[in-house]
Design a protein around this motif. Structure first.
Motif, PDB file in Angstrom:
ATOM      1  N   VAL A  39       0.796  -1.195   0.158  1.00  0.00           N
ATOM      2  CA  VAL A  39       0.140   0.007   0.157  1.00  0.00           C
ATOM      3  C   VAL A  39       0.980   1.120   0.044  1.00  0.00           C
ATOM      4  O   VAL A  39       1.959   1.149   0.752  1.00  0.00           O
ATOM      5  CB  VAL A  39      -0.970   0.005   1.285  1.00  0.00           C
ATOM      6  N   LEU A  47      -4.455   6.649   1.361  1.00  0.00           N
ATOM      7  CA  LEU A  47      -3.929   5.320   1.052  1.00  0.00           C
ATOM      8  C   LEU A  47      -4.290   4.618  -0.207  1.00  0.00           C
ATOM      9  O   LEU A  47      -5.592   4.768  -0.558  1.00  0.00           O
ATOM     10  CB  LEU A  47      -4.269   4.294   2.417  1.00  0.00           C
ATOM     11  N   TRP A  49      -4.207   1.229  -2.454  1.00  0.00           N
ATOM     12  CA  TRP A  49      -3.624  -0.357  -2.559  1.00  0.00           C
ATOM     13  C   TRP A  49      -3.096  -0.438  -3.656  1.00  0.00           C
ATOM     14  O   TRP A  49      -3.672  -0.330  -4.917  1.00  0.00           O
ATOM     15  CB  TRP A  49      -4.983  -1.025  -2.676  1.00  0.00           C
ATOM     16  N   GLN A  52      -1.343  -7.272  -4.209  1.00  0.00           N
ATOM     17  CA  GLN A  52      -1.038  -8.323  -3.266  1.00  0.00           C
ATOM     18  C   GLN A  52      -0.716  -9.894  -3.730  1.00  0.00           C
ATOM     19  O   GLN A  52      -1.017  -9.990  -5.000  1.00  0.00           O
ATOM     20  CB  GLN A  52      -2.205  -8.594  -2.303  1.00  0.00           C
ATOM     21  N   ILE A  60      -2.569 -10.094  -7.522  1.00  0.00           N
ATOM     22  CA  ILE A  60      -3.560  -9.192  -8.101  1.00  0.00           C
ATOM     23  C   ILE A  60      -3.054  -7.653  -7.842  1.00  0.00           C
ATOM     24  O   ILE A  60      -2.387  -7.497  -6.801  1.00  0.00           O
ATOM     25  CB  ILE A  60      -4.873  -9.213  -7.098  1.00  0.00           C
ATOM     26  N   TYR A  96       4.088   1.014   2.287  1.00  0.00           N
ATOM     27  CA  TYR A  96       3.782   0.161   3.455  1.00  0.00           C
ATOM     28  C   TYR A  96       3.681  -1.347   2.859  1.00  0.00           C
ATOM     29  O   TYR A  96       2.978  -1.347   1.868  1.00  0.00           O
ATOM     30  CB  TYR A  96       2.491   0.596   4.214  1.00  0.00           C
ATOM     31  N   GLY A 104     -10.673 -15.728   7.774  1.00  0.00           N
ATOM     32  CA  GLY A 104     -10.981 -15.123   9.103  1.00  0.00           C
ATOM     33  C   GLY A 104     -10.867 -13.764   9.269  1.00  0.00           C
ATOM     34  O   GLY A 104     -11.327 -13.216  10.212  1.00  0.00           O
ATOM     35  N   GLY A 105     -10.387 -13.149   8.524  1.00  0.00           N
ATOM     36  CA  GLY A 105     -10.334 -11.741   8.721  1.00  0.00           C
ATOM     37  C   GLY A 105     -10.992 -10.574   7.554  1.00  0.00           C
ATOM     38  O   GLY A 105     -10.768  -9.532   7.474  1.00  0.00           O
ATOM     39  N   GLY A 106     -11.525 -11.539   6.373  1.00  0.00           N
ATOM     40  CA  GLY A 106     -12.209 -10.766   5.352  1.00  0.00           C
ATOM     41  C   GLY A 106     -11.235 -10.206   4.462  1.00  0.00           C
ATOM     42  O   GLY A 106     -11.475  -9.055   3.934  1.00  0.00           O
ATOM     43  N   ASN A 107      -9.890 -10.323   4.639  1.00  0.00           N
ATOM     44  CA  ASN A 107      -8.848  -9.984   3.668  1.00  0.00           C
ATOM     45  C   ASN A 107      -8.340  -8.673   4.154  1.00  0.00           C
ATOM     46  O   ASN A 107      -8.240  -7.595   3.522  1.00  0.00           O
ATOM     47  CB  ASN A 107      -9.251  -9.990   2.238  1.00  0.00           C
ATOM     48  N   SER A 108      -8.790  -8.306   5.527  1.00  0.00           N
ATOM     49  CA  SER A 108      -8.344  -7.172   5.955  1.00  0.00           C
ATOM     50  C   SER A 108      -6.805  -7.062   6.509  1.00  0.00           C
ATOM     51  O   SER A 108      -6.336  -8.325   6.853  1.00  0.00           O
ATOM     52  CB  SER A 108      -9.200  -7.045   7.436  1.00  0.00           C
ATOM     53  N   LEU A 109      -6.166  -5.848   6.386  1.00  0.00           N
ATOM     54  CA  LEU A 109      -4.632  -5.911   6.712  1.00  0.00           C
ATOM     55  C   LEU A 109      -4.379  -5.956   8.139  1.00  0.00           C
ATOM     56  O   LEU A 109      -4.457  -4.764   8.850  1.00  0.00           O
ATOM     57  CB  LEU A 109      -4.241  -4.966   5.818  1.00  0.00           C
ATOM     58  N   ASN A 110      -4.078  -6.951   9.010  1.00  0.00           N
ATOM     59  CA  ASN A 110      -3.965  -6.783  10.619  1.00  0.00           C
ATOM     60  C   ASN A 110      -2.726  -6.620  10.995  1.00  0.00           C
ATOM     61  O   ASN A 110      -2.373  -6.461  11.957  1.00  0.00           O
ATOM     62  CB  ASN A 110      -4.639  -8.026  11.050  1.00  0.00           C
ATOM     63  N   TRP A 112       1.104  -4.384   9.725  1.00  0.00           N
ATOM     64  CA  TRP A 112       1.555  -3.430   8.699  1.00  0.00           C
ATOM     65  C   TRP A 112       3.075  -2.999   9.300  1.00  0.00           C
ATOM     66  O   TRP A 112       3.488  -3.087  10.450  1.00  0.00           O
ATOM     67  CB  TRP A 112       0.897  -2.037   9.014  1.00  0.00           C
TER      68      TRP A 112
ATOM     69  N   TYR B  32     -18.126  -6.645   3.316  1.00  0.00           N
ATOM     70  CA  TYR B  32     -16.495  -6.616   3.461  1.00  0.00           C
ATOM     71  C   TYR B  32     -15.966  -5.229   3.452  1.00  0.00           C
ATOM     72  O   TYR B  32     -15.440  -4.689   2.506  1.00  0.00           O
ATOM     73  CB  TYR B  32     -16.151  -7.217   1.867  1.00  0.00           C
ATOM     74  N   ASN B  34     -13.623  -2.760   5.909  1.00  0.00           N
ATOM     75  CA  ASN B  34     -12.591  -2.543   7.303  1.00  0.00           C
ATOM     76  C   ASN B  34     -12.330  -1.201   7.606  1.00  0.00           C
ATOM     77  O   ASN B  34     -12.403  -0.291   6.609  1.00  0.00           O
ATOM     78  CB  ASN B  34     -11.420  -3.315   6.865  1.00  0.00           C
ATOM     79  N   TYR B  36      -9.574   1.370   9.301  1.00  0.00           N
ATOM     80  CA  TYR B  36      -8.208   1.396   9.834  1.00  0.00           C
ATOM     81  C   TYR B  36      -8.067   2.980  10.410  1.00  0.00           C
ATOM     82  O   TYR B  36      -8.655   3.800  10.104  1.00  0.00           O
ATOM     83  CB  TYR B  36      -7.140   1.392   8.845  1.00  0.00           C
ATOM     84  N   LEU B  46      -5.267  -1.660  12.190  1.00  0.00           N
ATOM     85  CA  LEU B  46      -6.871  -2.405  11.874  1.00  0.00           C
ATOM     86  C   LEU B  46      -7.563  -2.275  13.034  1.00  0.00           C
ATOM     87  O   LEU B  46      -7.085  -2.616  14.394  1.00  0.00           O
ATOM     88  CB  LEU B  46      -6.772  -3.822  11.333  1.00  0.00           C
ATOM     89  N   TYR B  49     -12.861  -5.256  11.153  1.00  0.00           N
ATOM     90  CA  TYR B  49     -13.022  -5.812   9.846  1.00  0.00           C
ATOM     91  C   TYR B  49     -14.210  -6.418   9.413  1.00  0.00           C
ATOM     92  O   TYR B  49     -15.087  -6.826  10.722  1.00  0.00           O
ATOM     93  CB  TYR B  49     -11.826  -7.105   9.974  1.00  0.00           C
ATOM     94  N   THR B  50     -14.618  -6.610   8.466  1.00  0.00           N
ATOM     95  CA  THR B  50     -15.957  -7.211   7.915  1.00  0.00           C
ATOM     96  C   THR B  50     -17.094  -6.493   8.792  1.00  0.00           C
ATOM     97  O   THR B  50     -18.159  -7.045   9.328  1.00  0.00           O
ATOM     98  CB  THR B  50     -16.091  -8.749   8.040  1.00  0.00           C
ATOM     99  N   GLN B  89     -11.893   0.570   3.932  1.00  0.00           N
ATOM    100  CA  GLN B  89     -11.448  -0.389   2.783  1.00  0.00           C
ATOM    101  C   GLN B  89     -12.281  -1.235   2.541  1.00  0.00           C
ATOM    102  O   GLN B  89     -12.903  -2.168   3.411  1.00  0.00           O
ATOM    103  CB  GLN B  89     -10.046  -0.844   2.992  1.00  0.00           C
ATOM    104  N   SER B  91     -12.731  -4.950   1.052  1.00  0.00           N
ATOM    105  CA  SER B  91     -12.158  -6.105   0.666  1.00  0.00           C
ATOM    106  C   SER B  91     -13.250  -7.103  -0.029  1.00  0.00           C
ATOM    107  O   SER B  91     -12.825  -8.453   0.051  1.00  0.00           O
ATOM    108  CB  SER B  91     -11.425  -6.806   1.849  1.00  0.00           C
ATOM    109  N   PHE B  98      -9.427   1.983  -0.917  1.00  0.00           N
ATOM    110  CA  PHE B  98      -9.681   2.646   0.516  1.00  0.00           C
ATOM    111  C   PHE B  98     -10.378   3.924   0.068  1.00  0.00           C
ATOM    112  O   PHE B  98     -10.369   4.272  -1.048  1.00  0.00           O
ATOM    113  CB  PHE B  98      -8.011   3.322   0.991  1.00  0.00           C
TER     114      PHE B  98
END
Lengths: 122, 107
Positions: A39, A47, A49, A52, A60, A96, A104-110, A112, B32, B34, B36, B46, B49-50, B89, B91, B98
């Protein structure tokens, strides 16, 4: 604890290729299924994107950058990489690296990194 | 590409107060979405999420809701460390765009 750290040249000349490395510590890149992501944030802007890499080998990219960008991984070094070719002043930004869990995270960025500043100038 | 918008772009609030930030998607993204928190010199953090799931370690004064195209982030009982810029964001579909950000500063 998982840590990500960006590194690379802080100054790139116009038309050249920007190359950055993200080093992952505290966990093996092969310990699970993740999306390894880049990012960026141009000065004074939000920000953006970039793209990834999924540990199974899929990449992608942002529509606006996909002709110039490559994200790759070297799991033996616990690193992943960003290459952006033919840079212009518009590519100057804080870059970044980040990680998203596949499940489990919905493709969130946990996780960084702290970011690395790249300037484009001759 | 899915376009994300946020409102307001900035706001001022008092310690102890409550703020609500709205994020809208140009098409349905289910849940979907998120959120931040970003402070200068740091990587973004973060929060949610979701749409409504609180990330581990994030205080419960942060909450999120919404589905489809409209989402909200609410921060209750603002603490001094909450003054920052907040980004949504999506997802749902790559590229995972974003929103433009909402800057929250001290009144």
């Amino acid at each position: 604890q998982v840590r990500l750290q960006e590194s690379g040249p802080g100054l790139v000349k116009p038309s050249q290729t920007l190359s950055l490395t993200c080093t992952v510590s505290g966990d093996s890149m092969t310990s699970g299924h993740y999306y390894w992501t880049w990012v960026r944030q141009p000065a004074g802007k939000g920000l953006e994107w970039i793209g990834q890499f999924y540990t199974a080998g899929t990449t992608i990219y942002s529509s606006s950058l996909e002709s110039r960008v490559t994200i790759s991984v070297d799991t033996s070094k616990n690193q992943f990489f960003l290459k952006l070719s033919s840079v212009t002043a518009a590519d100057a930004a804080i870059y970044y690296c980040a990680r998203a869990p596949l499940v489990g995270g919905g493709n969130s960025l946990n996780y960084w990194g702290q970011g690395t500043l790249v300037t484009v100038s001759s | 590409d899915i376009q994300m918008t946020q409102s307001p772009s900035s706001l001022s609030a008092s310690v102890g107060g409550t703020v609500t930030i709205t994020c809208r998607a140009s098409q349905s993204i289910s849940r979907y979405l998120n959120w931040y928190q970003h402070k200068s010199g740091q990587g973004p953090k973060l929060l949610i999420y979701t749409s409504s799931n609180l990330q581990t370690g994030v205080p419960s004064r942060f909450s999120g809701s919404g589905s489809g195209t409209e989402f909200t982030l609410t921060i209750s009982n603002l603490e001094p460390e909450d003054f920052a810029t907040y980004y949504c964001q999506q997802s749902f579909s790559p590229p995972f765009t974003f929103g433009p950000g909402t800057k929250v500063d001290i009144k």
